[in-house]
Design a protein around this motif. Sequence first.
Motif, PDB file in Angstrom:
ATOM      1  N   ILE A 162       0.847  -1.200   0.000  1.00 17.97           N
ATOM      2  CA  ILE A 162       0.000   0.000   0.000  1.00 17.97           C
ATOM      3  C   ILE A 162       0.882   1.250   0.000  1.00 17.97           C
ATOM      4  O   ILE A 162       0.636   2.203  -0.765  1.00 17.97           O
ATOM      5  N   ILE A 163       1.913   1.251   0.834  1.00 19.67           N
ATOM      6  CA  ILE A 163       2.842   2.390   0.867  1.00 19.67           C
ATOM      7  C   ILE A 163       3.481   2.591  -0.501  1.00 19.67           C
ATOM      8  O   ILE A 163       3.606   3.725  -0.989  1.00 19.67           O
ATOM      9  N   HIS A 164       3.890   1.487  -1.131  1.00 20.20           N
ATOM     10  CA  HIS A 164       4.553   1.535  -2.432  1.00 20.20           C
ATOM     11  C   HIS A 164       3.673   2.234  -3.469  1.00 20.20           C
ATOM     12  O   HIS A 164       4.153   3.097  -4.230  1.00 20.20           O
ATOM     13  N   VAL A 165       2.400   1.913  -3.509  1.00 16.19           N
ATOM     14  CA  VAL A 165       1.498   2.505  -4.503  1.00 16.19           C
ATOM     15  C   VAL A 165       1.145   3.941  -4.138  1.00 16.19           C
ATOM     16  O   VAL A 165       1.233   4.851  -4.967  1.00 16.19           O
ATOM     17  N   LEU A 166       0.731   4.162  -2.887  1.00 18.94           N
ATOM     18  CA  LEU A 166       0.306   5.503  -2.488  1.00 18.94           C
ATOM     19  C   LEU A 166       1.432   6.522  -2.637  1.00 18.94           C
ATOM     20  O   LEU A 166       1.210   7.647  -3.098  1.00 18.94           O
ATOM     21  N   SER A 167       2.636   6.164  -2.243  1.00 18.62           N
ATOM     22  CA  SER A 167       3.764   7.104  -2.289  1.00 18.62           C
ATOM     23  C   SER A 167       4.074   7.548  -3.720  1.00 18.62           C
ATOM     24  O   SER A 167       4.584   8.652  -3.936  1.00 18.62           O
ATOM     25  N   ALA A 168       3.775   6.695  -4.682  1.00 12.55           N
ATOM     26  CA  ALA A 168       4.060   7.017  -6.087  1.00 12.55           C
ATOM     27  C   ALA A 168       2.945   7.821  -6.746  1.00 12.55           C
ATOM     28  O   ALA A 168       3.114   8.291  -7.873  1.00 12.55           O
ATOM     29  N   HIS A 169       1.812   7.989  -6.052  1.00  8.78           N
ATOM     30  CA  HIS A 169       0.660   8.627  -6.690  1.00  8.78           C
ATOM     31  C   HIS A 169      -0.029   9.641  -5.779  1.00  8.78           C
ATOM     32  O   HIS A 169      -1.249   9.808  -5.837  1.00  8.78           O
ATOM     33  N   ILE A 170       0.734  10.327  -4.942  1.00  4.97           N
ATOM     34  CA  ILE A 170       0.141  11.278  -4.012  1.00  4.97           C
ATOM     35  C   ILE A 170      -0.665  12.337  -4.784  1.00  4.97           C
ATOM     36  O   ILE A 170      -0.198  12.906  -5.764  1.00  4.97           O
ATOM     37  N   GLY A 171      -1.895  12.556  -4.319  1.00  2.69           N
ATOM     38  CA  GLY A 171      -2.767  13.563  -4.932  1.00  2.69           C
ATOM     39  C   GLY A 171      -3.713  13.006  -5.971  1.00  2.69           C
ATOM     40  O   GLY A 171      -4.726  13.638  -6.293  1.00  2.69           O
ATOM     41  N   LYS A 172      -3.428  11.814  -6.485  1.00  2.00           N
ATOM     42  CA  LYS A 172      -4.322  11.204  -7.475  1.00  2.00           C
ATOM     43  C   LYS A 172      -5.481  10.501  -6.779  1.00  2.00           C
ATOM     44  O   LYS A 172      -5.403  10.148  -5.604  1.00  2.00           O
ATOM     45  N   ARG A 173      -6.558  10.306  -7.523  1.00  2.00           N
ATOM     46  CA  ARG A 173      -7.647   9.477  -6.997  1.00  2.00           C
ATOM     47  C   ARG A 173      -7.173   8.022  -6.935  1.00  2.00           C
ATOM     48  O   ARG A 173      -6.373   7.584  -7.766  1.00  2.00           O
ATOM     49  N   LEU A 174      -7.685   7.296  -5.971  1.00  2.00           N
ATOM     50  CA  LEU A 174      -7.286   5.892  -5.848  1.00  2.00           C
ATOM     51  C   LEU A 174      -7.592   5.112  -7.123  1.00  2.00           C
ATOM     52  O   LEU A 174      -6.845   4.208  -7.497  1.00  2.00           O
ATOM     53  N   CYS A 175      -8.682   5.455  -7.783  1.00  2.00           N
ATOM     54  CA  CYS A 175      -9.054   4.743  -9.009  1.00  2.00           C
ATOM     55  C   CYS A 175      -8.143   5.099 -10.182  1.00  2.00           C
ATOM     56  O   CYS A 175      -8.172   4.430 -11.216  1.00  2.00           O
ATOM     57  N   GLU A 176      -7.322   6.155 -10.027  1.00  2.00           N
ATOM     58  CA  GLU A 176      -6.380   6.529 -11.083  1.00  2.00           C
ATOM     59  C   GLU A 176      -4.992   5.928 -10.855  1.00  2.00           C
ATOM     60  O   GLU A 176      -4.126   6.027 -11.726  1.00  2.00           O
ATOM     61  N   MET A 177      -4.796   5.327  -9.700  1.00  2.00           N
ATOM     62  CA  MET A 177      -3.496   4.759  -9.377  1.00  2.00           C
ATOM     63  C   MET A 177      -3.325   3.387 -10.021  1.00  2.00           C
ATOM     64  O   MET A 177      -4.301   2.704 -10.317  1.00  2.00           O
ATOM     65  N   SER A 178      -2.086   2.985 -10.183  1.00  2.00           N
ATOM     66  CA  SER A 178      -1.778   1.675 -10.757  1.00  2.00           C
ATOM     67  C   SER A 178      -1.655   0.663  -9.619  1.00  2.00           C
ATOM     68  O   SER A 178      -0.651   0.626  -8.902  1.00  2.00           O
ATOM     69  N   TRP A 179      -2.709  -0.152  -9.451  1.00  2.00           N
ATOM     70  CA  TRP A 179      -2.746  -1.139  -8.373  1.00  2.00           C
ATOM     71  C   TRP A 179      -2.444  -2.527  -8.933  1.00  2.00           C
ATOM     72  O   TRP A 179      -3.277  -3.134  -9.602  1.00  2.00           O
ATOM     73  N   PRO A 180      -1.246  -3.056  -8.698  1.00  2.00           N
ATOM     74  CA  PRO A 180      -0.915  -4.395  -9.214  1.00  2.00           C
ATOM     75  C   PRO A 180      -1.765  -5.464  -8.536  1.00  2.00           C
ATOM     76  O   PRO A 180      -2.101  -5.348  -7.361  1.00  2.00           O
ATOM     77  N   LEU A 181      -2.101  -6.496  -9.287  1.00  2.00           N
ATOM     78  CA  LEU A 181      -2.933  -7.576  -8.736  1.00  2.00           C
ATOM     79  C   LEU A 181      -2.120  -8.563  -7.907  1.00  2.00           C
ATOM     80  O   LEU A 181      -2.699  -9.356  -7.151  1.00  2.00           O
ATOM     81  N   THR A 182      -0.810  -8.529  -8.053  1.00  2.00           N
ATOM     82  CA  THR A 182       0.060  -9.365  -7.224  1.00  2.00           C
ATOM     83  C   THR A 182       1.044  -8.455  -6.488  1.00  2.00           C
ATOM     84  O   THR A 182       1.419  -7.398  -7.003  1.00  2.00           O
ATOM     85  N   PRO A 183       1.455  -8.816  -5.299  1.00  2.00           N
ATOM     86  CA  PRO A 183       2.363  -7.952  -4.521  1.00  2.00           C
ATOM     87  C   PRO A 183       3.679  -7.722  -5.248  1.00  2.00           C
ATOM     88  O   PRO A 183       4.218  -8.613  -5.901  1.00  2.00           O
ATOM     89  N   GLU A 184       4.208  -6.518  -5.111  1.00  2.00           N
ATOM     90  CA  GLU A 184       5.491  -6.180  -5.720  1.00  2.00           C
ATOM     91  C   GLU A 184       6.583  -5.945  -4.683  1.00  2.00           C
ATOM     92  O   GLU A 184       7.765  -5.929  -5.013  1.00  2.00           O
ATOM     93  N   LYS A 185       6.192  -5.752  -3.439  1.00  2.00           N
ATOM     94  CA  LYS A 185       7.154  -5.494  -2.375  1.00  2.00           C
ATOM     95  C   LYS A 185       7.093  -6.608  -1.330  1.00  2.00           C
ATOM     96  O   LYS A 185       6.010  -7.021  -0.918  1.00  2.00           O
ATOM     97  N   THR A 186       8.249  -7.076  -0.923  1.00  2.00           N
ATOM     98  CA  THR A 186       8.298  -8.068   0.138  1.00  2.00           C
ATOM     99  C   THR A 186       8.346  -7.384   1.497  1.00  2.00           C
ATOM    100  O   THR A 186       8.810  -6.243   1.608  1.00  2.00           O
ATOM    101  N   SER A 187       7.871  -8.064   2.506  1.00  2.00           N
ATOM    102  CA  SER A 187       7.978  -7.523   3.864  1.00  2.00           C
ATOM    103  C   SER A 187       9.047  -8.246   4.667  1.00  2.00           C
ATOM    104  O   SER A 187       9.483  -7.755   5.709  1.00  2.00           O
ATOM    105  N   VAL A 188       9.474  -9.403   4.191  1.00  2.00           N
ATOM    106  CA  VAL A 188      10.496 -10.181   4.900  1.00  2.00           C
ATOM    107  C   VAL A 188      11.859  -9.555   4.617  1.00  2.00           C
ATOM    108  O   VAL A 188      12.275  -9.446   3.461  1.00  2.00           O
ATOM    109  N   LEU A 189      12.534  -9.126   5.650  1.00  2.00           N
ATOM    110  CA  LEU A 189      13.805  -8.430   5.484  1.00  2.00           C
ATOM    111  C   LEU A 189      14.936  -9.391   5.146  1.00  2.00           C
ATOM    112  O   LEU A 189      15.700  -9.149   4.206  1.00  2.00           O
TER     113      LEU A 189
END
Length: 322
Positions: free
Chosen positions: A199-226
């Motif tokens: 969520i952070i990955h997508v929102l940070s790249a599209h600040i100010g845009k409508r959520l429906c205008e953002m590019s939401w991948p259907l599969t995760p692109e960022k891992t959380s396991v360090l």
Amino acid sequence: MGAVQSLSFDPAGRAFVPTTAELSREIIASSDYGVAPYGRGYSELTRRTGHEFPGIDYALNYLPIAHDGERHVFLRELAADFLKRNTGVLRDARLRLVPEAVGAFARNGTMDVMADVIRPMVEALVFDLTGVRGAENLTAVFNRALSLRKRQALDTLFTTIKGDLSNANPGFGEDEIGMRIAFAILGVDATIGLISQNIIHVLSAHIGKRLCEMSWPLTPEKTSVLTIERTAKCPMARDGQTLPTGTDFRVDMELAISTGDRAAMFGLGRHVCLGRGFATSLWRDISVGLSGLASRVVSINVGPTVNRIVAIPQFVIIEVQS
């Protein structure tokens, strides 16, 4: 031991760290490397201090990622059967919890996505699956830097969880209770981290845009396991030196998946995460839901990560406007 071309040595963590994606992926996938001996630190601590950790020992005994050989095969089969029996539980939890979580992004105002959305959703979901409440931060069992006091507190927590499950479900055998604790350990932090990081990955790249205008991948692109740890099962020749059997390696997962195979964030080889299908389905449902909203996220403030195993920000404050 000093640094070599494809490895650096971390004296604090007493482990070699691969510096290339190729070696990182080889260490994760190859049968020449065994799982990290997570229980070793507790055994050594018991010998030095006399303190025993029966709750932690019990939890580690049921974690597939803490075992190789026959025990690993047995636990994988046990875990697969547990997930199969609870497919309906997970589906119903997603259908109930995801719309509520997505709906929070449609309301004007400021919110902490972690405290108000992600943590409650994941904790409720994992409770439905396991019957374990308050399971966040159980991944601390993998943290070798944990103090004695914190290890004792964690041991008490595992003992309490085991007792609560047994008392609430008199018909549960040891394997059933063990699997529920294992999925609580593996499910809460990893899922909170996965959803929050994407969520952070997508929102940070599209600040100010409508959520429906953002590019939401259907599969995760960022891992959380360090990181993932492995141990050499035989001597390893690397960059002009031979590393003995028992040498520990710590793999940076972001580096391991940097070659483009994002699916590798769920592991490679015999230790591929059994919950990857559920995790990707959960993210898909969330991303589809958010992509249908007309509200805007006009600011985001991401807090620090303190969990050493999984990337979980302390807070994610966003401002939403319609």
